[in-house]
Design an enzyme around this catalytic site. Structure first.
Site, PDB file in Angstrom:
ATOM      1  CG  ASP A 150      -8.217   4.110  -4.940  1.00  0.00           C
ATOM      2  OD1 ASP A 150      -9.444   4.004  -5.121  1.00  0.00           O
ATOM      3  OD2 ASP A 150      -7.377   3.629  -5.716  1.00  0.00           O
ATOM      4  CE1 TYR A 153      -6.696   3.183  -0.931  1.00  0.00           C
ATOM      5  CE2 TYR A 153      -4.339   3.388  -0.539  1.00  0.00           C
ATOM      6  CZ  TYR A 153      -5.404   2.695  -1.060  1.00  0.00           C
ATOM      7  OH  TYR A 153      -5.195   1.513  -1.698  1.00  0.00           O
ATOM      8  CD  GLU A 186      -2.953  -0.760  -0.204  1.00  0.00           C
ATOM      9  OE1 GLU A 186      -2.949   0.365  -0.734  1.00  0.00           O
ATOM     10  OE2 GLU A 186      -3.592  -1.712  -0.660  1.00  0.00           O
TER      11      GLU A 186
END
Length: 292
Positions: A138, A120, A37
């Site tokens: 996102d 996020y 991520e």
DNA sequence: CAGGCGTGGGT
DNA sequence: TACCCAAGCCT
């Protein structure tokens, strides 16, 4: 929310069209999801893949990364861009080792307290690594919602309350369905409902898309933020750091001077890298990636 | 909160 | 060819 035709269409499409990405496999650890991520923040999947594999092999746990100097994270970051992310990833790993028993924390609150983790990323890790029923929003999700639901080509420049509310509303109630929904909408935005040249012919929600129904009107909002590059400090910082990444030994100042001829800007950028913790000046006048 | 922060591939 | 922009975060 209870399932709508929209949900069914997207989920069916995802079942057939999804990419096989290593951080999506069931055997991937929360740490693997976490690293992916952070790497994927503003960097495309194809460039992340090889670096992620290398990191997972070299640093299979947060403790393994925390045990090394932060400069090693910066070096292994390679050319993914925005190298402060490497530094923050190292700091996050240190925090996990020291405060979370060596594990990636599972709650959104604990996650967002880590360096480099915003709204996020905290939601993404909670959802993808721990199965939390939390809306993951996102840029892909925002664009899909903007088009399919709101009928506009692009989302607002920054995440709005209305967008967050909409994403929460659309999140299926069943946790098992919600889990897939999050990644499915992201995937739709990444593969079909792209920023430029959307492949509407291949879209599973074409017949219900508000933007298509409106005749695909052109964007009519505030000017979208571009990113200057040539001659900027970012370009200079990139060149300076590239030299240090590629050297096994401390680099003399004279070698750094070769990458940019404007002394004022070059010195400003080098100082900036030092104050950011990306570069360490040594007593003998040489420079290296941080050794501590 | 608008702007800074890397890099490389697609259109 | 010049943009455009890619699973954002931080100040």
């Amino acid at each position: 929310m209870s399932p709508l035709p929209l949900h069914r269409a997207v989920l069916d499409w995802y079942a057939e069209a999804q990419r096989d990405l290593p951080w999506r496999r069931p055997e991937c650890s929360p740490w693997g999801v976490f690293v992916s991520e952070v790497m994927l923040q503003q960097t495309p999947v194809v460039r992340v893949l090889p670096v992620w594999q290398e990191w997972m092999h070299r640093w299979p746990t947060p403790a393994a990364l925390a045990a090394e100097p932060s400069g090693e994270a910066v070096r292994a970051w390679g050319r993914l861009g925005y190298p402060r992310r490497a530094l923050r990833l190292h700091a996050a790993a240190t925090a996990m080792a020291e405060r979370h028993g060596g594990d990636v924390p599972a709650s959104v609150v604990d996650l967002q307290a880590l360096p480099g983790v915003g709204v996020y990323t905290a939601a993404a890790v909670a959802a993808f690594a721990f199965g939390d029923r939390v809306a993951v929003v996102d840029t892909n999700v925002r664009r899909v919602h903007a088009r399919a639901v709101s009928g506009v080509e692009h989302a607002a420049p920054a995440l709005t309350r209305a967008e967050s509310d909409l994403a929460a509303e659309l999140l299926p109630e069943d946790p098992d369905v919600a889990r897939v929904w999050n990644v499915a909408v992201m995937e739709l935005g990444a593969l079909v409902c792209t920023a430029r040249g959307p492949r509407c012919d291949d879209c599973p929600v074409l017949t219900t898309c508000a933007w298509v129904a409106a005749g695909r009107p052109a964007y009519d909002g505030p000017p979208r933020r571009g990113q200057a590059w040539a001659g900027t400090d970012r370009q200079v910082r990139g060149r300076l750091l590239q030299v240090l990444r590629e050297s096994d030994t401390p680099v003399p100042a004279a070698r750094l001077e070769q990458v940019w001829d404007q002394e004022i800007q070059r010195e400003r950028c080098l100082d900036g890298l030092v104050s950011d913790g990306l570069v360490e000046p040594l007593a003998d006048g040489t420079y290296r990636l941080p050794g501590g």
